[in-house]
Enzyme design. Structure first.
Site, mmCIF file in Angstrom:
data_model
loop_
_atom_site.group_PDB
_atom_site.id
_atom_site.type_symbol
_atom_site.label_atom_id
_atom_site.label_comp_id
_atom_site.label_asym_id
_atom_site.label_seq_id
_atom_site.Cartn_x
_atom_site.Cartn_y
_atom_site.Cartn_z
ATOM 1 N N THR A 1 -4.340 5.041 -22.036
ATOM 2 C CA THR A 1 -4.107 3.735 -21.434
ATOM 3 C C THR A 1 -2.688 3.319 -21.813
ATOM 4 O O THR A 1 -2.089 3.883 -22.737
ATOM 5 C CB THR A 1 -5.109 2.680 -21.959
ATOM 6 N N GLU B 1 -0.688 4.846 -0.529
ATOM 7 C CA GLU B 1 -1.519 6.009 -0.885
ATOM 8 C C GLU B 1 -0.729 7.302 -0.769
ATOM 9 O O GLU B 1 0.011 7.504 0.197
ATOM 10 C CB GLU B 1 -2.755 6.059 0.024
ATOM 11 N N LYS C 1 -2.372 -0.555 -24.973
ATOM 12 C CA LYS C 1 -2.775 -0.731 -26.370
ATOM 13 C C LYS C 1 -1.510 -0.682 -27.244
ATOM 14 O O LYS C 1 -0.647 -1.523 -27.086
ATOM 15 C CB LYS C 1 -3.825 0.321 -26.732
ATOM 16 N N ARG D 1 -2.082 -3.307 -18.403
ATOM 17 C CA ARG D 1 -3.300 -2.510 -18.242
ATOM 18 C C ARG D 1 -3.004 -1.391 -17.257
ATOM 19 O O ARG D 1 -2.397 -1.616 -16.217
ATOM 20 C CB ARG D 1 -4.434 -3.381 -17.685
ATOM 21 N N ASP E 1 -7.381 12.158 -25.630
ATOM 22 C CA ASP E 1 -7.330 10.779 -25.129
ATOM 23 C C ASP E 1 -6.700 9.947 -26.247
ATOM 24 O O ASP E 1 -7.370 9.520 -27.185
ATOM 25 C CB ASP E 1 -8.745 10.292 -24.795
ATOM 26 N N TYR F 1 0.849 -1.206 0.000
ATOM 27 C CA TYR F 1 0.000 0.000 0.000
ATOM 28 C C TYR F 1 0.872 1.238 0.000
ATOM 29 O O TYR F 1 1.895 1.280 0.694
ATOM 30 C CB TYR F 1 -0.901 0.030 1.245
HETATM 31 N N1 DSN Z 1 -12.139 -1.104 -24.704
HETATM 32 C C1 DSN Z 1 -11.340 -0.162 -25.425
HETATM 33 C C2 DSN Z 1 -11.268 -0.512 -26.882
HETATM 34 O O1 DSN Z 1 -11.403 -1.671 -27.193
HETATM 35 O O2 DSN Z 1 -11.077 0.349 -27.712
HETATM 36 C C3 DSN Z 1 -11.785 1.196 -25.203
HETATM 37 O O3 DSN Z 1 -11.875 1.432 -23.839
#
Ligand code: DSN
Length: 423
Positions: free
Chosen positions: A217, A48, A220, A226, A191, A46
């Protein structure tokens, strides 16, 4: 105690990924070093707060982990400040709203059914429930209609505009979007979740220094675990103290929105894995990887065009293709299922002005980030397009789909996942 049930399922999922082609454009295959950080003792801790300002003891090493992640993110994107604690993309976007606008304020984002994201103002999402959301969309040609968007901004005067997409195959013109946001003095939020790896590689322009805040994110095209990062410029000050909503205070506003605003303890194993991914992304090999993703997507688009597929916007500039299957007499869900049985994973998706409902849309969305990680290049895209076309023609013919799957599995043996079958 060994959990045979979970081990067996992990093995099955690894085999599914290994024996097939992952073409969901938001997915990728991480490196063994990223997996190593994720499966480490850091998950037990932890912490925080922020490095040097924690509510818990024993944070001397996780402080160093978080500082490394922050420093690597700042250097890679050329910004003053990085918050690496968001649990994932939706919480990162929630933090931006929390930091910069009040409930009831007008916000704007691209409609989900035109390629945007739920958190960009969809009515059933928190962003469309707690904020007064107005949505912009693409034109009939599938391209973002900047002119119409500018008119909408002048009429609606939103305080914050999200730009970014989950199913948009073209480049975003950040400078033009800045000018549009300035029409109502709105915060411009980029984004870049889907395209961050491309930005790092120089395969898509960067919004750094143009948008006020960037959210992304990390799992990707960036090929990390993640998680998510929020980036901005400004002067960080004590996150324990309230700050006025000025550009200079963006770092403090974002940090305070994450904690105490929205989250508790950061996921330290995830932060470490993000740091690993950022280091990998700073290499020349990653630049080549990002450029290859786009080359592969363009090659695949050309082959599918030749086979009579209707690609939204006619092609792609990035990592993904959006295909309207109406002329193939197949619904998106049916194509998703047929391709899955053939060992090719894609997802059903709405296309602009889709006459069909979102859960049973007219199209599919597919992309090349994971295939490119496995080493596929333009030469292999012809073969991939052939399998896609054969599977779509086979529809529900199990024997034909099974035969394609066998061919796909055989083919993938030459393209192992990073680190081999077990990662
Ligand atoms: N789930 C993501 C995607 O597949 O594009 C977006 O959050």
């Amino acid at each position: 105690m060994i959990d045979e049930d979970i081990r067996a399922l992990i093995e099955l999922e690894t085999k599914r990924q290994t024996d097939g082609l992952e073409m969901i454009p938001s997915e990728n295959h991480t490196s063994p070093e990223v997996l190593n950080a994720l499966g480490s003792r850091l998950t037990d801790k932890y912490s925080e707060g922020y490095p040097g300002m924690r509510y818990y003891g024993g944070c001397e090493f996780v402080d160093k982990v978080e500082n490394l992640a922050r420093d690597r993110a700042k250097a890679l994107f050329g910004v003053d400040h990085a918050n690496v604690q968001p649990y994932s993309g939706s919480p990162a976007n929630m933090a931006v709203y929390y930091a910069l606008v009040d409930p009831g304020d007008k916000i704007m984002g691209m409609a989900l059914y035109f390629g945007g994201h739920m958190t960009h103002g969809l009515k059933v999402n928190f962003s469309g429930t707690y904020y007064n959301s107005v949505q912009y969309q693409t034109g009939k040609d599938g391209y973002l209609d900047y002119e119409e968007m500018a008119k909408q901004v002048e009429a609606e005067k939103p305080k914050l505009i999200f730009v970014g997409a989950t199913a948009y195959p073209r480049i975003f013109d950040w400078q033009k979007l800045r000018e549009i946001a300035d029409l109502s003095n709105a915060w411009l939020i980029a984004d870049t979740s889907h395209i961050t790896g491309l930005i790092v590689a120089g395969a898509h322009p960067s919004p750094a220094g143009i948008a006020d805040v960037i959210t992304t994110t990390t799992h990707k095209t960036l090929r990390g675990p993640r998680g998510a990062i929020i980036l901005c410029n400004g002067n960080p000050s004590n996150p324990l103290k309230k700050a006025e909503r000025t550009k200079d205070n963006l770092p403090t506003l974002i940090d305070r929105a994450i904690i105490p605003g929205l989250q508790g303890g950061p996921h330290n194993h995830q932060t470490a894995a993000i740091a690993v991914a950022l280091r990998e992304a700073a290499t020349p090999e990653f630049k080549e990887y990002g450029l290859q993703i786009v080359k592969n997507a363009k090659a695949l688009a050309a082959h599918l065009n030749d086979k009579g597929y209707q690609l939204v916007t006619g092609g792609t500039d990035n990592h993904l293709l959006l295909i309207d299957l109406t002329n193939k007499k197949l619904k998106g869900a049916e194509a998703e299922q047929a391709l899955s049985k053939a060992g090719i994973t894609v997802n059903k998706n709405t296309v602009p002005f889709d006459p069909r409902p979102p859960f049973d849309p007219s199209g599919i969305r597919l992309g090349t980030p994971a295939l490119t990680t496995r080493g596929l290049k333009e030469a292999e895209m012809d073969q991939v397009a052939n399998w896609i076309d054969r599977a779509i023609a086979a529809k529900s013919d199990e024997a034909k789909l099974g035969a394609i799957h066998s061919e796909v599995t055989e083919f993938t043996k030459a393209f192992p996942l990073p680190g081999g079958v077990n990662g």
